[in-house]
Motif scaffolding. Structure first.
Motif, PDB file in Angstrom:
ATOM      1  N   LEU A   4      -0.645  15.549 -53.288  1.00  0.00           N
ATOM      2  CA  LEU A   4      -0.268  15.566 -51.885  1.00  0.00           C
ATOM      3  C   LEU A   4       0.977  16.433 -51.744  1.00  0.00           C
ATOM      4  O   LEU A   4       1.951  16.250 -52.490  1.00  0.00           O
ATOM      5  CB  LEU A   4       0.057  14.154 -51.382  1.00  0.00           C
ATOM      6  CG  LEU A   4      -1.084  13.211 -51.060  1.00  0.00           C
ATOM      7  CD1 LEU A   4      -1.902  12.847 -52.297  1.00  0.00           C
ATOM      8  CD2 LEU A   4      -0.565  11.951 -50.384  1.00  0.00           C
ATOM      9  N   VAL A   5       0.941  17.338 -50.790  1.00  0.00           N
ATOM     10  CA  VAL A   5       2.081  18.219 -50.566  1.00  0.00           C
ATOM     11  C   VAL A   5       2.479  18.133 -49.108  1.00  0.00           C
ATOM     12  O   VAL A   5       1.691  18.483 -48.216  1.00  0.00           O
ATOM     13  CB  VAL A   5       1.759  19.672 -50.943  1.00  0.00           C
ATOM     14  CG1 VAL A   5       2.954  20.571 -50.655  1.00  0.00           C
ATOM     15  CG2 VAL A   5       1.364  19.772 -52.414  1.00  0.00           C
ATOM     16  N   GLU A   6       3.704  17.659 -48.870  1.00  0.00           N
ATOM     17  CA  GLU A   6       4.219  17.574 -47.505  1.00  0.00           C
ATOM     18  C   GLU A   6       4.973  18.847 -47.140  1.00  0.00           C
ATOM     19  O   GLU A   6       5.559  19.506 -48.013  1.00  0.00           O
ATOM     20  CB  GLU A   6       5.184  16.384 -47.344  1.00  0.00           C
ATOM     21  CG  GLU A   6       4.586  15.025 -47.596  1.00  0.00           C
ATOM     22  CD  GLU A   6       5.167  14.391 -48.816  1.00  0.00           C
ATOM     23  OE1 GLU A   6       5.129  13.155 -48.923  1.00  0.00           O
ATOM     24  OE2 GLU A   6       5.641  15.131 -49.700  1.00  0.00           O
ATOM     25  N   CYS A  22       0.609  17.062 -44.365  1.00  0.00           N
ATOM     26  CA  CYS A  22       0.347  16.564 -45.720  1.00  0.00           C
ATOM     27  C   CYS A  22      -1.012  17.087 -46.152  1.00  0.00           C
ATOM     28  O   CYS A  22      -2.047  16.651 -45.640  1.00  0.00           O
ATOM     29  CB  CYS A  22       0.371  15.046 -45.740  1.00  0.00           C
ATOM     30  SG  CYS A  22      -0.083  14.308 -47.335  1.00  0.00           S
ATOM     31  N   LEU A  23      -0.999  18.020 -47.079  1.00  0.00           N
ATOM     32  CA  LEU A  23      -2.226  18.603 -47.596  1.00  0.00           C
ATOM     33  C   LEU A  23      -2.629  17.881 -48.872  1.00  0.00           C
ATOM     34  O   LEU A  23      -1.828  17.761 -49.806  1.00  0.00           O
ATOM     35  CB  LEU A  23      -2.030  20.091 -47.876  1.00  0.00           C
ATOM     36  CG  LEU A  23      -3.187  20.823 -48.533  1.00  0.00           C
ATOM     37  CD1 LEU A  23      -4.419  20.820 -47.631  1.00  0.00           C
ATOM     38  CD2 LEU A  23      -2.775  22.255 -48.872  1.00  0.00           C
ATOM     39  N   VAL A  24      -3.858  17.393 -48.910  1.00  0.00           N
ATOM     40  CA  VAL A  24      -4.373  16.648 -50.057  1.00  0.00           C
ATOM     41  C   VAL A  24      -5.379  17.504 -50.809  1.00  0.00           C
ATOM     42  O   VAL A  24      -6.303  18.055 -50.201  1.00  0.00           O
ATOM     43  CB  VAL A  24      -5.026  15.331 -49.612  1.00  0.00           C
ATOM     44  CG1 VAL A  24      -5.563  14.553 -50.811  1.00  0.00           C
ATOM     45  CG2 VAL A  24      -4.041  14.477 -48.822  1.00  0.00           C
ATOM     46  N   SER A  25      -5.208  17.598 -52.114  1.00  0.00           N
ATOM     47  CA  SER A  25      -6.157  18.348 -52.928  1.00  0.00           C
ATOM     48  C   SER A  25      -6.622  17.480 -54.093  1.00  0.00           C
ATOM     49  O   SER A  25      -5.912  16.572 -54.524  1.00  0.00           O
ATOM     50  CB  SER A  25      -5.520  19.634 -53.453  1.00  0.00           C
ATOM     51  OG  SER A  25      -4.402  19.348 -54.278  1.00  0.00           O
ATOM     52  N   GLY A 106       3.101  11.945 -51.977  1.00  0.00           N
ATOM     53  CA  GLY A 106       3.696  13.269 -51.986  1.00  0.00           C
ATOM     54  C   GLY A 106       5.124  13.202 -52.494  1.00  0.00           C
ATOM     55  O   GLY A 106       5.665  12.132 -52.784  1.00  0.00           O
ATOM     56  N   GLN A 107       5.746  14.352 -52.556  1.00  0.00           N
ATOM     57  CA  GLN A 107       7.089  14.454 -53.122  1.00  0.00           C
ATOM     58  C   GLN A 107       8.167  14.108 -52.103  1.00  0.00           C
ATOM     59  O   GLN A 107       9.326  13.902 -52.481  1.00  0.00           O
ATOM     60  CB  GLN A 107       7.326  15.874 -53.663  1.00  0.00           C
ATOM     61  CG  GLN A 107       7.687  16.925 -52.615  1.00  0.00           C
ATOM     62  CD  GLN A 107       6.517  17.383 -51.751  1.00  0.00           C
ATOM     63  OE1 GLN A 107       5.384  16.948 -51.924  1.00  0.00           O
ATOM     64  NE2 GLN A 107       6.793  18.285 -50.812  1.00  0.00           N
ATOM     65  N   GLY A 108       7.810  14.064 -50.845  1.00  0.00           N
ATOM     66  CA  GLY A 108       8.770  13.740 -49.793  1.00  0.00           C
ATOM     67  C   GLY A 108       9.350  14.983 -49.159  1.00  0.00           C
ATOM     68  O   GLY A 108       9.478  16.033 -49.800  1.00  0.00           O
ATOM     69  N   THR A 109       9.690  14.856 -47.879  1.00  0.00           N
ATOM     70  CA  THR A 109      10.330  15.944 -47.160  1.00  0.00           C
ATOM     71  C   THR A 109      11.455  15.355 -46.313  1.00  0.00           C
ATOM     72  O   THR A 109      11.283  14.311 -45.666  1.00  0.00           O
ATOM     73  CB  THR A 109       9.311  16.731 -46.296  1.00  0.00           C
ATOM     74  OG1 THR A 109       9.954  17.863 -45.694  1.00  0.00           O
ATOM     75  CG2 THR A 109       8.706  15.880 -45.194  1.00  0.00           C
TER      76      THR A 109
END
Length: 115
Positions: A4-6, A22-25, A106-109
């Motif tokens: 997950l990438v925010e 939030c893009l999920v791959s 995700g890593q958080g933003t």
């Protein structure tokens, strides 16, 4: 491997708006319940909004009417539209994908609301 990438955090003045993505791959996006959490300084992580597979949503009371969670399954992406931001919304915002007993994060933003 599910990732997950925010994106979309930043500094905004009170009353302003931001949209988080939030893009999920690596997984079957449509089966996940997508949640947005936040953690402010010295506070526990809290769930603020969720969107279920069919699109049903729920919200923490303090953000209801100001934040909107959504998802586009074709794009494997969840969104959090945040309007009328307040200083108390300052926090690190995390995206979560949940299915049965499994959670991905995700890593958080960072979102900072300040004049």
């Amino acid at each position: 491997q599910v990732q997950l990438v925010e994106s979309g955090g930043g500094l905004v003045q009170p009353g302003g708006s931001l949209r988080l993505s939030c893009l999920v791959s690596g997984g079957d996006f449509a089966k996940y319940t997508m949640g947005w959490y936040r953690q402010g300084p010295g506070t526990p992580r809290e769930l603020i909004a969720r969107v279920f597979g069919p699109g049903t949503t729920n919200y923490l009371g303090s953000v209801k009417g100001r934040f909107t969670v959504s998802r586009v399954n074709l794009n494997n992406t969840a969104y959090l539209q945040m309007n009328d931001l307040k200083p108390e919304d300052t926090a690190v915002y995390y995206c979560n994908a949940h299915f049965e007993s499994t959670d991905y994060w995700g890593q958080g933003t960072q979102v900072t609301v300040s004049s």
